[in-house]
Design an enzyme around this catalytic site. Structure first.
Site, short mmCIF file in Angstrom:
data_model
loop_
_atom_site.label_atom_id
_atom_site.label_comp_id
_atom_site.label_asym_id
_atom_site.label_seq_id
_atom_site.Cartn_x
_atom_site.Cartn_y
_atom_site.Cartn_z
N ASP A 1 0.82 -1.21 0.00
CA ASP A 1 0.00 0.00 0.00
C ASP A 1 0.86 1.26 0.00
O ASP A 1 1.87 1.34 0.69
CB ASP A 1 -0.87 -0.04 1.27
CG ASP A 1 -1.82 1.13 1.36
OD1 ASP A 1 -2.64 1.27 0.45
OD2 ASP A 1 -1.73 1.90 2.34
N GLU B 1 0.87 -0.32 -5.17
CA GLU B 1 -0.23 0.64 -5.19
C GLU B 1 0.43 2.02 -5.17
O GLU B 1 0.76 2.57 -4.12
CB GLU B 1 -1.17 0.47 -4.00
CG GLU B 1 -2.47 1.25 -4.18
CD GLU B 1 -2.62 2.49 -3.30
OE1 GLU B 1 -3.55 3.27 -3.54
OE2 GLU B 1 -1.81 2.69 -2.38
C1 GLC Z 1 -4.07 3.49 0.07
C2 GLC Z 1 -5.43 2.88 0.22
C3 GLC Z 1 -6.36 3.90 0.77
C4 GLC Z 1 -5.83 4.41 2.07
C5 GLC Z 1 -4.42 4.92 1.91
C6 GLC Z 1 -3.78 5.13 3.23
O1 GLC Z 1 -4.06 4.43 -0.92
O2 GLC Z 1 -5.87 2.38 -0.99
O3 GLC Z 1 -7.63 3.37 0.94
O4 GLC Z 1 -6.64 5.43 2.56
O5 GLC Z 1 -3.60 4.00 1.25
O6 GLC Z 1 -3.50 3.89 3.82
C1 GLC Z 2 -3.57 6.68 -2.27
C2 GLC Z 2 -3.38 7.57 -3.47
C3 GLC Z 2 -4.31 8.72 -3.55
C4 GLC Z 2 -5.61 8.30 -2.98
C5 GLC Z 2 -5.40 8.09 -1.52
C6 GLC Z 2 -6.58 7.74 -0.71
O1 GLC Z 2 -2.36 6.32 -1.74
O2 GLC Z 2 -2.07 7.96 -3.67
O3 GLC Z 2 -4.47 9.12 -4.87
O4 GLC Z 2 -6.55 9.28 -3.24
O5 GLC Z 2 -4.43 7.15 -1.28
O6 GLC Z 2 -7.71 7.37 -1.34
#
Ligand code: GLC
Ligand code: GLC
Length: 650
Positions: free
Chosen positions: A284, A326
Site C-alpha cells: 500500500d 499501489e
Molecule cells: C491506500 C489505500 C487507501 C488508504 C491509503 C492510506 O491508498 O488504498 O484506501 O486510505 O492507502 O493507507
Molecule cells: C492513495 C493515493 C491517492 C488516494 C489516496 C486515498 O495512496 O495515492 O491518490 O486518493 O491514497 O484514497
C-alpha cells in the site's frame, strides 16, 4: 556477480547462522541468498551504509530471511519452485481479479469461503481481500490503519481462517491477494504506543519532532492527501508532547525507513503473510515510503531502493510471491515501480494502472477518446515480466491523474478540464446523469477527486429513478464497455465487488461517525445478495450486466493474444471517438485480435485502410468474438454501434 566485500560478509553470516539452523534443509535458500546477496548488500549499503550498526542490521536482515524460510511450509516451497520454472505464470490471460471487503461481501473470512462459487460463476480467480488485519474499531481507514500486523481482526476471523481460505483457493486454482500496509501504522499500534510512552527506540520508528520547525520545513513542499478530513502532514501527539508525521489520516503514523529496523520489521511481516499462503501482496501507498526535506515525499529514489530490497529479500525466502505496487501517481512515475535500470521487473511485478483508469473516466465524460489515445500512446514502456492491474474503479476515490502534457495536446487546459470532469461526475454539469461526490476538494489548489459507485457514476442510478429505459441501456453499455477495455488491454483485470451487478451508491456511511466524513464509503457498501440473485432473472439490470461480463471473462481466458507480453499495438485512427488496438499472440504472430471501442453515444465509422497493412481485415470482414457475428466492412468502413466494443479475429 562476484564481489569480494559482500561475499566475505555473506560467508561470515552463513557461518554464524549455522549452529541454530544447521540441519534445516536450506539448499534452495542458500542458492537464492547467494544469487541475491550482492544486490541486497549493495542496496542496504546505499541506504544504511553510513551507520555504525550497519553490519549488525545486515545480519539481522539475513536472519529474518532464514527464519521465515525455515517456517515456509512444504507446499508453499513447492509452489515457489514451480513458479520459478514457469516464471511467466502471472502474465497469462487466464487471471481475472476482484477486490472486495470480506465483511461487506460475506460477513467474515469463513463466510467468504462459502461465497466462492459466486466468484467462480463470474470467472474471477484472483481475490484481493481488502485489509483484514487488526485495526482500532473506529479509526481504521477501512483497514489501512493497522494496529497489529500479525493478527487478523477478530471481526473477520483468525489467521487460521486465512490459511484455510488460501488452501481452499489453491484447490480451485484461485489466487489470494492480501495487503501489507508498508507506509504507516495506526497510532494504536504497539510501536506507536511505546513511542508515545517515551521509548526512544520506537520514536525512531516514526518521524517524530519536538517542535514545528522540521514539520514546517517539510510542509513547504509536501502536498496534502486528505485536505478536507486531515489537513497537513503532521499531528501533535499530546501524550508524547511531540509532532509526528501523518501524511494520510491524523491517526496513521508514517513509518521512518531511514531506520533499517523498520525495513527489517516490514520485510518480516511481508514474509509472514507470504507464509500464511498469500500468492500476491499488495503493498500500500508505496510512493510515499521515503520522506525527504525539499521534495514532495513521493516517488523518491530511495522509495524505489526500498522496494527493490523488499523484492530481493522476498525472492530469497518466498520467490513465488508477487508484489502489487499501489502507487497512484503520474503515468511517467508509475512504470518505475516495476523497477528501473533492469530488464525484468525488479520491484513490483504488478502495478495499478491508474493512468488507464483515469483516462477511461475521461472518455466516459467527454464521449471521445482524444485523451485516452494520447495517454495510452504516451504510457511509458513496461519492463519484461511486469504486468498491469487494469481497473475501472477501486475502493478509493477516482483521481484524474493523466498527464497534463497529454491534456494540453488534446486541446484542453488541464486544470479546467479536470474541473469539468469532476463537475460532470458529481452531477454539477447540466445534462450529466452521474451521481458522484467530490472527494478531497482542495480550495487552495482547486484539486478534487471523485467518489461514487461505477453504476451511479455512469448514470444507472438516475436512469432507474427516472424509469428511463434508454438511459438504463446507456449506463449498462458504458459499464460493459469499460470492462471490455480492462479485459483486453494487457494485464490483469481487477473488478470491484459490486460492479458486476450494478450496485449503486449507498448513503449508510453517513450514519457512522467514523465514516461520514470520508465519502469513499459511498462506494463501499454491503454486497446486496438479493440484488445478486436477480442475475438469474432474464432481462433484469443485474442479469444484463452480470451475464455479459461473465461471457467476456470466459472469452478473455481463451484468447491467448490477451496474455501480457507488451504485445499491444495502438492504432491512431482519424475518428476521435474510437479506441483501436490490436493484440498479437506471442506464440503465433498471425493470431491477432483487433479491439475497437466506441465511447460515443452515436454509431461511429472506422476506415479499414490503415488496418490492412497489419494483416487485419484482409478479407473485408472479421468475426466479433463476443457476439459471434461477422463484421463486414462496407465502402471500406466499419460501423461501430454506440458505446460498444468489438474483439475481432479472423
Ligand atoms: C491506500 C489505500 C487507501 C488508504 C491509503 C492510506 O491508498 O488504498 O484506501 O486510505 O492507502 O493507507
Ligand atoms: C492513495 C493515493 C491517492 C488516494 C489516496 C486515498 O495512496 O495515492 O491518490 O486518493 O491514497 O484514497
Amino acid at each position: 556477480m562476484y564481489e569480494q566485500a559482500s561475499h566475505a560478509l555473506l560467508n561470515e553470516i552463513l557461518i554464524a547462522l549455522k549452529p541454530e539452523i544447521g540441519n534445516m534443509r536450506l539448499r534452495h535458500f542458500y542458492t537464492r541468498l547467494g544469487a541475491n546477496f550482492y544486490a541486497i548488500h549493495s542496496l542496504f549499503h546505499l541506504l544504511y551504509g553510513g551507520r555504525t550498526d550497519f553490519k549488525e542490521q545486515m545480519v539481522s536482515l539475513v536472519e529474518t530471511l532464514a527464519f521465515r524460510y525455515i517456517e515456509r511450509v512444504p507446499h508453499l516451497r513447492r509452489s515457489d519452485l514451480e513458479r520459478e520454472r514457469d516464471y511467466n505464470w502471472f502474465m497469462s490471460q487466464k487471471w481475472v481479479g476482484m477486490a472486495l471487503y470480506c465483511d461487506r461481501f460475506a460477513g467474515d473470512l469463513k463466510g467468504l469461503r462459502t461465497r466462492l462459487p459466486y466468484l467462480q460463476e463470474l470467472g474471477v480467480n484472483m481475490l484481493h481481500i481488502m485489509p483484514i488485519l487488526d485495526c482500532p474499531p473506529g479509526h481504521s481507514d477501512g483497514g489501512y490503519a493497522v494496529r497489529d500486523f500479525r493478527n487478523v481482526d477478530t471481526r473477520y476471523g483468525t489467521t487460521e481462517d486465512v490459511e484455510a481460505l488460501s488452501a481452499t483457493l489453491k484447490r480451485r486454482d484461485m489466487l489470494l491477494v492480501l495487503d501489507v500496509v508498508v507506509n504507516h501504522t495506526s497510532d494504536e499500534h504497539e510501536w506507536a504506543q511505546r513511542a508515545r510512552r517515551g521509548e526512544k527506540k520506537y520514536q525512531d520508528y516514526y518521524y517524530v519532532f519536538d517542535d514545528r520547525e522540521m514539520p514546517d520545513t517539510y510542509e513547504e513542499t509536501m502536498p496534502e492527501i486528505f485536505p478536507t478530513t486531515s489537513p497537513g502532514n503532521f499531528t501533535r501527539d499530546e501524550a508524547m508532547g511531540k509532532w509526528v508525521m501523518t501524511v494520510f489520516n491524523s491517526y496513521q503514523w508514517d513509518l521512518n525507513y531511514h531506520n533499517p529496523a523498520v525495513l527489517i520489521e516490514m520485510i518480516d511481516i511481508i514474509l509472514f503473510w507470504a507464509n500464511k499462503g498469500a500468492d500476491i501482496l499488495r503493498l500500500d501507498a508505496v510512493a510515499f515510503l521515503w520522506k525527504k526535506i525539499g521534495g514532495t515525499c513521493q516517488n523518491e529514489r530511495e522509495a524505489h531502493l526500498l522496494l527493490q530490497l523488499m523484492k530481493d529479500c522476498c525472492q530469497v525466502t518466498a520467490p513465488g510471491v508477487l508484489f502489487i505496487a499501489e502507487a497512484i501517481v503520474s503515468p511517467s512515475e508509475i512504470t518505475k515501480y516495476f523497477g528501473e535500470d533492469a530488464i525484468n521487473a525488479k520491484e513490483c511485478e504488478i502495478a495499478y494502472n491508474a493512468a488507464l483508469m483515469s483516462l477511461l473516466w475521461d472518455a466516459v465524460a467527454t464521449k471521445n477518446t482524444k485523451l485516452l489515445n494520447l495517454g495510452i500512446k504516451n504510457l511509458p514502456n513496461k519492463l519484461e515480466r511486469a504486468t498491469w492491474l487494469n481497473y475501472v474503479r477501486c475502493h478509493d476515490d477516482i483521481g484524474l491523474g493523466f498527464a497534463d502534457s497529454d491534456a494540453l495536446l488534446s486541446g484542453y487546459d488541464p486544470a479546467q478540464h479536470r474541473r469539468f470532469l469532476v463537475d460532470y461526475f458529481i452531477g454539477r454539469y447540466s445534462g450529466s446523469p452521474a451521481r458522484g461526490l467530490p472527494f478531497g476538494e482542495n480550495s487552495e489548489t482547486g484539486d478534487a477527486r471523485i467518489s461514487g459507485s461505477l453504476a451511479s457514476l455512469v448514470g444507472l442510478e438516475s436512469a432507474l429513478e427516472n424509469n428511463d429505459e434508454g438511459a438504463i441501456d446507456t449506463a449498462i453499455k458504458t459499464i460493459l464497455l469499460l470492462h471490455s477495455v480492462i479485459l483486453s488491454f494487457g494485464g490483469i483485470p481487477l473488478l470491484y465487488y459490486g460492479d458486476a451487478i450494478g450496485m449503486l451508491n449507498n448513503l449508510e456511511y453517513l450514519a457512522d461517525p467514523y465514516q461520514r466524513d470520508d465519502n469513499r464509503w459511498l462506494h463501499r457498501s454491503r454486497f446486496d445478495w438479493s440484488k445478486a440473485e436477480r442475475r438469474h432473472q432474464h432481462g433484469t439490470v443485474e442479469c444484463r450486466i452480470f451475464s455479459a461480463l461473465k461471457r467476456m471473462i470466459a472469452l478473455r481466458k481463451e484468447i491467448t493474444a490477451f496474455a501480457d507480453f507488451d504485445n499491444r499495438q495502438l492504432f491512431v485512427v482519424d475518428n476521435p471517438n474510437l479506441l483501436v488496438f490490436s493484440r498479437t499472440d506471442q506464440q503465433n504472430s498471425r493470431n491477432k485480435v483487433l479491439v475497437i471501442c466506441n465511447f460515443n453515444v452515436e454509431a461511429q465509422a472506422l476506415l479499414i485502410a490503415p488496418l490492412l497493412p497489419h494483416g487485419l481485415f484482409q478479407q473485408g470482414s472479421m468475426k466479433d468474438i463476443c457476439s459471434g457475428e461477422r463484421i463486414t466492412a462496407e465502402n471500406d468502413a466499419l460501423m461501430i454501434p454506440p458505446l460498444s466494443c468489438y474483439w475481432l479475429a479472423d
